[in-house]
Design an enzyme around this catalytic site. Structure first.
Site, PDB file in Angstrom:
ATOM      1  N   THR A  59     -11.422  -2.697 -55.287  1.00  0.00           N
ATOM      2  CA  THR A  59     -12.434  -3.196 -56.327  1.00  0.00           C
ATOM      3  C   THR A  59     -12.972  -2.052 -57.343  1.00  0.00           C
ATOM      4  O   THR A  59     -12.963  -0.981 -56.985  1.00  0.00           O
ATOM      5  CB  THR A  59     -13.414  -4.064 -55.508  1.00  0.00           C
ATOM      6  OG1 THR A  59     -12.936  -4.887 -54.816  1.00  0.00           O
ATOM      7  CG2 THR A  59     -14.184  -4.718 -56.381  1.00  0.00           C
TER       8      THR A  59
ATOM      9  N   GLU B 270      -6.321 -11.853 -53.341  1.00  0.00           N
ATOM     10  CA  GLU B 270      -7.794 -12.406 -53.190  1.00  0.00           C
ATOM     11  C   GLU B 270      -7.327 -13.666 -52.492  1.00  0.00           C
ATOM     12  O   GLU B 270      -8.621 -14.022 -51.884  1.00  0.00           O
ATOM     13  CB  GLU B 270      -8.002 -12.773 -54.535  1.00  0.00           C
ATOM     14  CG  GLU B 270      -9.460 -12.375 -54.990  1.00  0.00           C
ATOM     15  CD  GLU B 270      -9.599 -10.820 -55.146  1.00  0.00           C
ATOM     16  OE1 GLU B 270     -10.633 -10.363 -54.338  1.00  0.00           O
ATOM     17  OE2 GLU B 270      -9.249 -10.294 -56.105  1.00  0.00           O
TER      18      GLU B 270
ATOM     19  N   ASP C 282      -9.562 -13.480 -49.293  1.00  0.00           N
ATOM     20  CA  ASP C 282     -11.072 -13.692 -49.350  1.00  0.00           C
ATOM     21  C   ASP C 282     -11.441 -15.186 -48.994  1.00  0.00           C
ATOM     22  O   ASP C 282     -12.621 -15.353 -48.614  1.00  0.00           O
ATOM     23  CB  ASP C 282     -11.627 -13.339 -50.738  1.00  0.00           C
ATOM     24  CG  ASP C 282     -11.880 -11.942 -50.844  1.00  0.00           C
ATOM     25  OD1 ASP C 282     -11.950 -11.197 -49.863  1.00  0.00           O
ATOM     26  OD2 ASP C 282     -12.019 -11.550 -51.976  1.00  0.00           O
TER      27      ASP C 282
ATOM     28  N   SER D 241     -17.665 -11.199 -52.494  1.00  0.00           N
ATOM     29  CA  SER D 241     -19.009 -10.325 -52.461  1.00  0.00           C
ATOM     30  C   SER D 241     -19.557  -9.573 -53.639  1.00  0.00           C
ATOM     31  O   SER D 241     -20.446  -8.958 -53.601  1.00  0.00           O
ATOM     32  CB  SER D 241     -18.869  -9.324 -51.039  1.00  0.00           C
ATOM     33  OG  SER D 241     -18.585 -10.087 -49.943  1.00  0.00           O
TER      34      SER D 241
ATOM     35  N   GLY E 267     -15.917  -4.252 -50.675  1.00  0.00           N
ATOM     36  CA  GLY E 267     -15.514  -5.354 -50.023  1.00  0.00           C
ATOM     37  C   GLY E 267     -16.795  -6.094 -49.475  1.00  0.00           C
ATOM     38  O   GLY E 267     -17.971  -6.133 -50.108  1.00  0.00           O
TER      39      GLY E 267
HETATM   40  N1  GLY Z   1     -12.204  -9.057 -52.903  1.00  0.00           N
HETATM   41  C1  GLY Z   1     -13.545  -8.561 -52.764  1.00  0.00           C
HETATM   42  C2  GLY Z   1     -14.486  -9.576 -53.018  1.00  0.00           C
HETATM   43  O1  GLY Z   1     -14.235 -10.226 -54.099  1.00  0.00           O
HETATM   44  O2  GLY Z   1     -15.559  -9.590 -52.457  1.00  0.00           O
END
Ligand code: GLY
Length: 564
Positions: free
Chosen positions: A375, A414, A417, A447, A467
């Site tokens: 990220t 993703e 998630d 997150s 994360g």
């Molecule tokens: N992929 C990490 C988040 O969106 O929290």
């Protein structure tokens, strides 16, 4: 009736009409900042944003330029094949809005798509390769930003990224570390390996990574806008590449993708207004819930052990609620109002023992360990007072490590998630329940927590990758600023984290000294020191008392913060 309410009722419309006739805004004009500032995870991305500001662009144009440049030079963190949240503040009408460019599950996705016939999660399926990839949102978000908020055409704000993709960027140590971590997955995609590796091995430090296909894809987006990516030849190549390697995308998935403008979640903490990410991010809700719980304590008057204990207990309870209630608000009813209400927090606070850890097993719910240096976050302030806090992602480093041939687009993973199986932890050890189960077209819970805080003292723009630990990092940096800190101290603050399950305080080396660690153990906490630092916070701080602007990039990362 009190005199001031009479005045308000009868005189305010009159004065308002006069002001409108004079062409003046209804609120007192804010003194604009003396400088502009950008903090991002890569010096070349910060430069891309500054060049667009220099060419007459505003903070929103700069955000397009920084996002696109990061897609080129920090492919392990974010990219056109991923998504994100762009939190905006527009100075002219003081509008706060969150551009939700989060990825969506393909229409052919099913709740149990990552389970075997015995109902067990198949390892790796939601993490590596095209079946892990949700439909990207970043290209649509950039087109939306440019069209509705920017001042420059996409062709201008994407130009620095196109040049970087054509000319190449030099591999640094961070790149090598994460490419090593994802080496097996990158090798499995010939198009990804051809771009990001050298003869199927790690490239040398300093080697230039040139991305001709990505330059072409960015140029198509610049020329044709959103449809250049989501329809036509590029869309066909993306779908063909995904499906020939076992994925489940359709042309409809791409054609139907839309960004959503969402109202950010807001709260108050000790005279500061907090503005943060709305669902499908859990960030803002959890952040405000934690702040509401902590608001009753005089944190800076407490000893370090009590302060850390109470902060951990607030984290534990907010992360528990995250697992239970948060999901895509277009699919499930998320009780945001309740979760961010101070009275709800008072109820949670009443369960905190001032001297003893609450075992997570005593709270309803269930989850496990964290990894992830994925990220990216950047923060922008322009000289008109427009602001952007943007957190972008492809999920794990290098996302799904899969590139559909001929596109240069590294796809996200993703889908991990989502809760592949309610109650079973994902790659971050986060457990979710039904609210975050997979459904066609649904956005996975995130997150990512791009955040603004505002008071008479000043305005901060902040966020970080990391994360599940993003939310606790933003909390600690925010508390640092509220309790007297600035941009530099907020990015350097030492980090600890509790996410309900596993039931332990994770912390980076140096965050808890021996005495503090012993005091926390005595209160019943289990501790786990990580073997390295984590996070990559990027903060812009506008001190309104002195009208000075400061920007800082996390000392743990290789980013760059500039004030102009
Ligand atoms: N992929 C990490 C988040 O969106 O929290």
């Amino acid at each position: 009736m009190m005199i001031h309410s009479l005045l308000r009722r009868h005189c305010l419309p009159f004065f308002s009409a006069i002001l409108l006739l004079c062409g003046m805004p209804l609120h007192a004009a804010e003194t604009p900042p003396a400088k502009a500032a950008i903090a991002s995870a890569h010096p070349l991305a910060t430069q891309a944003g500054l060049s667009v500001l220099g060419a007459g662009g505003n903070a929103f144009d700069a955000a397009v330029a920084v996002s696109a440049a990061l897609a080129v030079v920090e492919p392990m963190g974010s990219g056109l094949g991923g998504g994100g949240f762009w939190l905006l503040h527009r100075a002219e009408d003081r509008r706060d809005v969150m551009i939700d460019g989060r990825e969506r599950a393909p229409l052919a996705a099913t709740r149990d798509m990552y389970l075997d016939k015995n109902g067990a999660v198949i390892p790796g399926l939601s993490v590596d390769g095209p079946l892990a990839a949700a439909i990207p949102g970043t290209p649509a978000a950039l087109a939306h930003l440019a069209r509705h908020y920017g001042r420059l055409p996409l062709a201008k704000s994407l130009a620095p990224a196109i040049a970087l993709a054509r000319n190449g960027f030099a591999v640094d140590e961070h790149y090598l570390k994460l490419a090593q971590f994802r080496l097996t997955a990158l090798r499995a995609s010939p198009a990804a390996a051809a771009i990001f590796l050298h003869q199927d091995a790690l490239p040398d430090l300093g080697q230039l990574i040139k991305q001709a296909d990505l330059a072409h894809t960015l140029a198509t987006l610049a020329e044709q806008g959103r449809d250049g990516f989501y329809q036509g030849p590029l869309a066909e190549r993306l779908v063909a590449g995904v499906n020939s390697a076992g994925g489940i995308w359709s042309l409809d998935d791409l054609a139907q993708y839309e960004v959503v403008e969402r109202t950010p979640v807001t709260g108050e903490y000790r005279g500061w207004r907090v503005i943060s990410a709305a669902p499908p991010s859990s960030g803002g809700v959890a952040l405000i819930s934690m702040l509401n719980m902590l608001a009753a304590y005089d944190l800076d008057k407490l000893d370090a052990a009590t302060r850390t204990h109470l902060t951990v207990e607030a984290m534990r309870r907010a992360y528990r609620d995250r697992a239970e209630y948060l999901g895509d608000p277009d699919f499930v009813k998320v009780p945001v109002e309740r979760l961010i209400h101070p009275l709800y927090a008072a109820g949670l606070r009443a369960t905190i023992h001032p001297e003893r850890a609450t075992p997570s097993a005593l709270l309803p719910g269930g989850e496990e360990p964290t990894r992830g240096a994925d990220t990216s976050h950047f923060s922008v302030l322009d000289r008109e007072g427009n602001r952007v806090a943007a957190t972008l992602s492809v999920n794990l480093p290098f996302g799904a490590a899969f590139v559909p041939p001929g596109t240069g687009v590294l796809l996200n993973d993703e889908m991990d998630d989502f809760s592949a199986k309610p109650g079973t932890p994902n790659a971050y050890g986060l457990v979710g329940f039904d609210a975050n189960a997979i459904a066609p077209g649904k956005r996975p819970l995130s997150s990512m927590s791009p955040t603004f805080i505002e008071s008479e003292r000043g305005i901060a723009i902040l966020g970080t990758p990391g994360g599940s630990r993003i939310i606790s990092m933003v909390l600690l940096s925010l508390l640092d600023i509220v309790h007297g800190g600035d941009a530099v101290s907020s990015v350097a603050v030492k980090r600890f984290h509790h996410q309900f399950l596993p039931d332990l305080i994770q912390y980076e080396p140096g965050a808890l000294d021996e005495k503090l660690a012993a005091a926390l153990i005595a209160r019943g906490h289990a501790l786990k020191q990580g073997n390295r630092d984590y996070g990559n916070m990027q903060t812009v701080w506008w001190d309104k008392v002195r009208n000075t602007v400061q920007a800082a990039s996390d000392p743990r990362g290789g980013g760059a913060a500039e004030v102009r």
